[in-house]
Design an enzyme around this catalytic site. Structure first.
Site, mmCIF file in Angstrom:
data_model
loop_
_atom_site.group_PDB
_atom_site.id
_atom_site.type_symbol
_atom_site.label_atom_id
_atom_site.label_comp_id
_atom_site.label_asym_id
_atom_site.label_seq_id
_atom_site.Cartn_x
_atom_site.Cartn_y
_atom_site.Cartn_z
ATOM 1 N N LYS A 41 0.848 -1.207 0.000
ATOM 2 C CA LYS A 41 0.000 0.000 0.000
ATOM 3 C C LYS A 41 0.879 1.250 0.000
ATOM 4 O O LYS A 41 0.606 2.226 -0.705
ATOM 5 C CB LYS A 41 -0.939 -0.015 1.214
ATOM 6 N N GLN A 54 -5.423 -2.197 8.972
ATOM 7 C CA GLN A 54 -5.235 -3.497 8.320
ATOM 8 C C GLN A 54 -5.885 -4.599 9.158
ATOM 9 O O GLN A 54 -5.671 -4.677 10.373
ATOM 10 C CB GLN A 54 -3.727 -3.765 8.129
ATOM 11 N N ASP A 78 -11.694 2.087 3.193
ATOM 12 C CA ASP A 78 -12.077 0.683 2.996
ATOM 13 C C ASP A 78 -13.584 0.551 2.762
ATOM 14 O O ASP A 78 -14.050 -0.488 2.302
ATOM 15 C CB ASP A 78 -11.768 -0.127 4.263
HETATM 16 N N1 GUN Z 1 -7.119 -7.423 5.089
HETATM 17 C C1 GUN Z 1 -7.356 -8.134 3.974
HETATM 18 N N2 GUN Z 1 -8.006 -7.377 3.054
HETATM 19 C C2 GUN Z 1 -8.180 -6.168 3.625
HETATM 20 C C3 GUN Z 1 -8.785 -4.961 3.184
HETATM 21 O O1 GUN Z 1 -9.318 -4.856 2.066
HETATM 22 N N3 GUN Z 1 -8.769 -3.926 4.061
HETATM 23 C C4 GUN Z 1 -8.224 -4.029 5.301
HETATM 24 N N4 GUN Z 1 -8.270 -2.964 6.097
HETATM 25 N N5 GUN Z 1 -7.655 -5.132 5.740
HETATM 26 C C5 GUN Z 1 -7.641 -6.201 4.901
#
Ligand code: GUN
Length: 284
Positions: free
Chosen positions: A53, A97, A120
């Site tokens: 990211k 996350q 998200d």
């Molecule tokens: N863990 C796995 N996929 C995601 C996601 O799309 N967003 C977040 N915050 N954590 C994740």
């Protein structure tokens, strides 16, 4: 023989577009979009996702911060950090996350994020907005799937769409987005009876189950569009989707590979959402 829906190339094109839009945004508004990513603990897969990211943000010219907290972080500390980020003018998107360590309640944590910074789109407010079809952000994976369908000119309206999996992150919002696009949507899950009868009815099949080789060629209709959201490790430890690629490739009209399908699109949609969050701030 199927068309291969290339998420790697599409996401790379989109990053180029976002980079251009970001330059223009900076020129017009004097600041850059900013994303804060919080990771709690040492989960190796999460560490890779978070590193990626940050790399993506650097590539398109966003400001970004990764805040790594120890495994034993208390809920109140995490909530205090989110509160600080909610108030910061230079941070437009906040992502925690997942999964969080077991002692932390992800629902409480996500609910603490300002919905206007919830890139998200997991918070109650954003889920509600998506449900009624009036939203700023879409959850990154389903949004990435819709973008692939759009860019490959795959019509959803009037099609039988089957989503296998009903998670809050993928299955449920995926079904809603296909419905908003006027698909006739069925959600199948672990308690669905005669699953193959359901999946064989799909013009567009989206699998978000988390089991390697779960969808086999005999379970799809000739000419179906097959979208594989799975991210699994097979017996040899190789990344693989939910779909048995060889047997489905032979029957499908279009198919996403793993790797190189939906995964890179999830990443780029986070950038899209972060830019949207920064733009929304200007509109106020
Ligand atoms: N863990 C796995 N996929 C995601 C996601 O799309 N967003 C977040 N915050 N954590 C994740």
């Amino acid at each position: 023989m199927a068309i291969i829906i290339d998420g790697k190339k599409t996401s790379s094109d989109m990053r180029g577009e976002i980079r251009e839009r970001t330059l223009k945004f900076k020129e017009e508004n004097g600041f850059l979009p900013g994303l804060a990513v919080i990771i709690v603990g040492e989960d190796p897969a999460s560490q890779v996702y978070v590193r990626n990211k940050k790399k993506d943000c650097d590539e398109v010219g966003f400001n970004s911060e990764v805040i790594a907290l120890p495994e034993n972080t208390e809920e109140k500390e995490l909530l205090a950090l989110i509160d600080t980020l909610n108030k910061r003018e230079d941070i437009h998107g906040i992502l925690v996350q997942l999964p969080l360590p077991k002692h932390l309640d992800s629902e409480i944590v996500i609910a603490a994020i300002d919905p206007e910074k919830d890139v998200d789109a997991f918070s109650y407010v954003n889920v509600g907005k998506i449900t009624v079809g009036n939203y700023s952000f879409l959850p990154c994976t389903p949004a990435g799937v819709m973008e692939l369908l759009k860019r490959y000119n795959i019509e959803v309206a009037g099609k039988n769409c089957v989503v296998v999996g009903r998670s809050n992150i993928v299955g449920k919002p995926m079904a809603l987005l296909l419905l908003h696009a006027n698909g006739t949507v069925t959600v199948a899950h672990s308690r669905t009876q005669n699953l193959a009868d359901v999946t064989r009815n799909a013009d567009i099949l989206v699998s978000a189950v988390g089991k390697a080789d779960f969808i086999t060629g005999d379970m799809i209709k000739e000419g179906a569009v097959v979208i594989d959201v799975g991210m699994n490790k097979n017996k040899e430890g190789k990344l693989t989707g939910d779909v048995d690629y060889e047997s489905c490739f032979a029957k499908a009209s279009a198919i996403t590979p793993v790797p190189g399908g939906v995964g890179p699109m999830t990443r780029v949609m986070l950038l899209e959402n972060t830019l949207t969050a920064a733009q929304n701030k200007i509109k106020k």
